[in-house]
Design a protein around this motif. Structure first.
Motif, PDB file in Angstrom:
ATOM      1  N   THR A  67       0.828  -1.208   0.000  1.00 37.74           N
ATOM      2  CA  THR A  67       0.000   0.000   0.000  1.00 37.74           C
ATOM      3  C   THR A  67       0.860   1.255   0.000  1.00 37.74           C
ATOM      4  OG1 THR A  67      -1.744  -1.177   1.184  1.00 37.74           O
ATOM      5  CG2 THR A  67      -1.830   1.233   1.236  1.00 37.74           C
ATOM      6  N   ALA A  68       1.920   1.254   0.801  1.00 38.72           N
ATOM      7  CA  ALA A  68       2.820   2.410   0.843  1.00 38.72           C
ATOM      8  C   ALA A  68       3.498   2.615  -0.508  1.00 38.72           C
ATOM      9  CB  ALA A  68       3.863   2.223   1.935  1.00 38.72           C
ATOM     10  N   ASN A  69       3.916   1.539  -1.136  1.00 36.66           N
ATOM     11  CA  ASN A  69       4.551   1.649  -2.450  1.00 36.66           C
ATOM     12  C   ASN A  69       3.576   2.147  -3.503  1.00 36.66           C
ATOM     13  OD1 ASN A  69       7.125   0.905  -1.670  1.00 36.66           O
ATOM     14  ND2 ASN A  69       6.760  -1.264  -2.003  1.00 36.66           N
ATOM     15  N   GLN A  70       2.342   1.665  -3.443  1.00 38.95           N
ATOM     16  CA  GLN A  70       1.330   2.134  -4.402  1.00 38.95           C
ATOM     17  C   GLN A  70       1.061   3.620  -4.210  1.00 38.95           C
ATOM     18  OE1 GLN A  70      -1.877  -0.585  -3.533  1.00 38.95           O
ATOM     19  NE2 GLN A  70      -1.322  -1.965  -5.199  1.00 38.95           N
ATOM     20  N   THR A  71       0.978   4.052  -2.967  1.00 36.79           N
ATOM     21  CA  THR A  71       0.751   5.464  -2.674  1.00 36.79           C
ATOM     22  C   THR A  71       1.913   6.308  -3.193  1.00 36.79           C
ATOM     23  OG1 THR A  71      -0.506   4.876  -0.706  1.00 36.79           O
ATOM     24  CG2 THR A  71       0.305   7.129  -0.822  1.00 36.79           C
ATOM     25  N   ALA A  72       3.131   5.844  -2.962  1.00 37.99           N
ATOM     26  CA  ALA A  72       4.310   6.573  -3.435  1.00 37.99           C
ATOM     27  C   ALA A  72       4.339   6.623  -4.963  1.00 37.99           C
ATOM     28  CB  ALA A  72       5.580   5.926  -2.896  1.00 37.99           C
ATOM     29  N   LEU A  73       4.013   5.517  -5.614  1.00 38.36           N
ATOM     30  CA  LEU A  73       3.993   5.479  -7.075  1.00 38.36           C
ATOM     31  C   LEU A  73       2.950   6.432  -7.635  1.00 38.36           C
ATOM     32  CD1 LEU A  73       4.928   4.285  -9.759  1.00 38.36           C
ATOM     33  CD2 LEU A  73       3.228   2.466  -9.440  1.00 38.36           C
ATOM     34  N   GLN A  74       1.764   6.423  -7.049  1.00 37.67           N
ATOM     35  CA  GLN A  74       0.716   7.334  -7.507  1.00 37.67           C
ATOM     36  C   GLN A  74       1.145   8.781  -7.329  1.00 37.67           C
ATOM     37  OE1 GLN A  74      -2.640   6.028  -5.201  1.00 37.67           O
ATOM     38  NE2 GLN A  74      -3.114   4.332  -6.582  1.00 37.67           N
ATOM     39  N   GLY A  75       1.813   9.069  -6.220  1.00 38.87           N
ATOM     40  CA  GLY A  75       2.316  10.423  -5.990  1.00 38.87           C
ATOM     41  C   GLY A  75       3.347  10.823  -7.020  1.00 38.87           C
ATOM     42  N   MET A  76       4.262   9.907  -7.345  1.00 37.35           N
ATOM     43  CA  MET A  76       5.286  10.209  -8.344  1.00 37.35           C
ATOM     44  C   MET A  76       4.669  10.412  -9.727  1.00 37.35           C
ATOM     45  SD  MET A  76       8.643   7.942  -7.328  1.00 37.35           S
ATOM     46  CE  MET A  76       7.787   6.373  -7.330  1.00 37.35           C
ATOM     47  N   GLN A  77       3.672   9.582 -10.061  1.00 30.45           N
ATOM     48  CA  GLN A  77       3.003   9.736 -11.352  1.00 30.45           C
ATOM     49  C   GLN A  77       2.287  11.080 -11.434  1.00 30.45           C
ATOM     50  OE1 GLN A  77       0.615   6.158 -11.337  1.00 30.45           O
ATOM     51  NE2 GLN A  77       2.074   5.060 -12.628  1.00 30.45           N
ATOM     52  N   SER A  78       1.623  11.454 -10.358  1.00 26.02           N
ATOM     53  CA  SER A  78       0.937  12.743 -10.316  1.00 26.02           C
ATOM     54  C   SER A  78       1.934  13.886 -10.457  1.00 26.02           C
ATOM     55  CB  SER A  78       0.158  12.866  -9.008  1.00 26.02           C
ATOM     56  OG  SER A  78      -0.394  14.148  -8.876  1.00 26.02           O
ATOM     57  N   LEU A  79       3.039  13.763  -9.777  1.00 28.79           N
ATOM     58  CA  LEU A  79       4.090  14.776  -9.834  1.00 28.79           C
ATOM     59  C   LEU A  79       4.641  14.906 -11.257  1.00 28.79           C
ATOM     60  CD1 LEU A  79       5.508  16.621  -7.760  1.00 28.79           C
ATOM     61  CD2 LEU A  79       7.246  14.858  -7.543  1.00 28.79           C
ATOM     62  N   ALA A  80       4.889  13.784 -11.907  1.00 30.39           N
ATOM     63  CA  ALA A  80       5.408  13.801 -13.275  1.00 30.39           C
ATOM     64  C   ALA A  80       4.401  14.436 -14.240  1.00 30.39           C
ATOM     65  CB  ALA A  80       5.747  12.387 -13.723  1.00 30.39           C
ATOM     66  N   GLN A  81       3.113  14.136 -14.046  1.00 37.68           N
ATOM     67  CA  GLN A  81       2.088  14.728 -14.903  1.00 37.68           C
ATOM     68  C   GLN A  81       2.035  16.246 -14.716  1.00 37.68           C
ATOM     69  OE1 GLN A  81      -1.420  12.573 -13.761  1.00 37.68           O
ATOM     70  NE2 GLN A  81      -1.044  10.897 -15.205  1.00 37.68           N
ATOM     71  N   LYS A  82       2.112  16.689 -13.464  1.00 36.95           N
ATOM     72  CA  LYS A  82       2.090  18.125 -13.199  1.00 36.95           C
ATOM     73  C   LYS A  82       3.309  18.805 -13.799  1.00 36.95           C
ATOM     74  CE  LYS A  82      -0.722  18.041  -9.044  1.00 36.95           C
ATOM     75  NZ  LYS A  82      -0.817  18.350  -7.625  1.00 36.95           N
ATOM     76  N   GLN A  83       4.468  18.170 -13.693  1.00 35.00           N
ATOM     77  CA  GLN A  83       5.683  18.742 -14.275  1.00 35.00           C
ATOM     78  C   GLN A  83       5.531  18.888 -15.788  1.00 35.00           C
ATOM     79  OE1 GLN A  83       8.631  15.964 -12.822  1.00 35.00           O
ATOM     80  NE2 GLN A  83       9.440  17.490 -11.401  1.00 35.00           N
ATOM     81  N   ALA A  84       4.997  17.862 -16.439  1.00 33.74           N
ATOM     82  CA  ALA A  84       4.809  17.914 -17.888  1.00 33.74           C
ATOM     83  C   ALA A  84       3.834  19.026 -18.269  1.00 33.74           C
ATOM     84  CB  ALA A  84       4.320  16.563 -18.401  1.00 33.74           C
ATOM     85  N   GLU A  85       2.738  19.147 -17.512  1.00 32.40           N
ATOM     86  CA  GLU A  85       1.766  20.206 -17.779  1.00 32.40           C
ATOM     87  C   GLU A  85       2.401  21.589 -17.619  1.00 32.40           C
ATOM     88  OE1 GLU A  85      -1.551  19.590 -15.139  1.00 32.40           O
ATOM     89  OE2 GLU A  85      -1.958  17.607 -15.971  1.00 32.40           O
ATOM     90  N   MET A  86       3.176  21.755 -16.564  1.00 35.49           N
ATOM     91  CA  MET A  86       3.825  23.051 -16.312  1.00 35.49           C
ATOM     92  C   MET A  86       4.835  23.378 -17.405  1.00 35.49           C
ATOM     93  SD  MET A  86       4.427  22.832 -12.245  1.00 35.49           S
ATOM     94  CE  MET A  86       3.073  22.486 -11.145  1.00 35.49           C
ATOM     95  N   LEU A  87       5.588  22.387 -17.838  1.00 35.58           N
ATOM     96  CA  LEU A  87       6.572  22.605 -18.889  1.00 35.58           C
ATOM     97  C   LEU A  87       5.885  23.008 -20.193  1.00 35.58           C
ATOM     98  CD1 LEU A  87       9.503  22.517 -19.875  1.00 35.58           C
ATOM     99  CD2 LEU A  87       9.167  20.082 -20.354  1.00 35.58           C
ATOM    100  N   ARG A  88       4.812  22.289 -20.549  1.00 40.19           N
ATOM    101  CA  ARG A  88       4.070  22.639 -21.764  1.00 40.19           C
ATOM    102  C   ARG A  88       3.522  24.064 -21.674  1.00 40.19           C
ATOM    103  NH1 ARG A  88       2.541  17.158 -21.758  1.00 40.19           N
ATOM    104  NH2 ARG A  88       0.751  17.510 -20.425  1.00 40.19           N
ATOM    105  N   SER A  89       2.977  24.394 -20.528  1.00 39.78           N
ATOM    106  CA  SER A  89       2.393  25.719 -20.348  1.00 39.78           C
ATOM    107  C   SER A  89       3.448  26.818 -20.456  1.00 39.78           C
ATOM    108  CB  SER A  89       1.703  25.793 -18.985  1.00 39.78           C
ATOM    109  OG  SER A  89       1.264  27.096 -18.712  1.00 39.78           O
TER     110      SER A  89
END
Length: 140
Positions: free
Chosen positions: A43-65
């Protein structure tokens, strides 16, 4: 040889430990506690993975913007055929402030993800302590 059951990876170990009846050891309770430990880690690993995926998506959105804004600004300046003005400098400054605010959001998202993962592990540690207390009280 029979195939291991992915739903119960402890089945073989449980069978092995049951062969050795040791006084004072509750094998089913020990195996259940270890199963819960593994579940907490998953569960902790899944939570960390989801957080990293969310972070990567936000970074990509910010870079595009940011790149879109800078491209638009460069197009306007080159179309005007003039040297950059004070307005251009103001637009660049605004883009930089926005980028800083975005970085702050990323830091907050990373902190939240880490805190959630830590909470899962801390809860399981607390449960382990309670289980140990219960086992020790039963022996008295």
């Amino acid at each position: 040889m029979e195939q291991p059951n992915p739903a119960n990876p402890f089945g073989d170990v449980f069978k092995l430990l049951e062969q050795f009846k040791l006084p004072g050891f509750d094998v089913p309770a020990i195996m259940e506690a270890r199963r819960k430990d593994v579940e907490a880690l998953v569960t902790a690993n899944q939570t960390a993975l989801q957080g990293m995926q969310s972070l990567a998506q936000k970074q990509a959105e910010m870079l595009r913007s940011t790149l879109g804004e800078l491209q638009s600004l460069a197009t306007k300046v080159s179309a005007a055929g003039a040297t950059p003005s004070a307005q251009t400098a103001e637009l660049v400054q605004q883009s930089l402030h926005k980028a800083l605010a975005d970085m702050q959001q990323l830091a907050q998202a990373a902190y939240k993800s880490q805190a959630e993962s830590y909470a899962v592990i801390a809860k399981r540690v607390e449960e382990n302590v309670e289980e140990l207390k219960t086992l020790l009280q039963q022996k008295k």
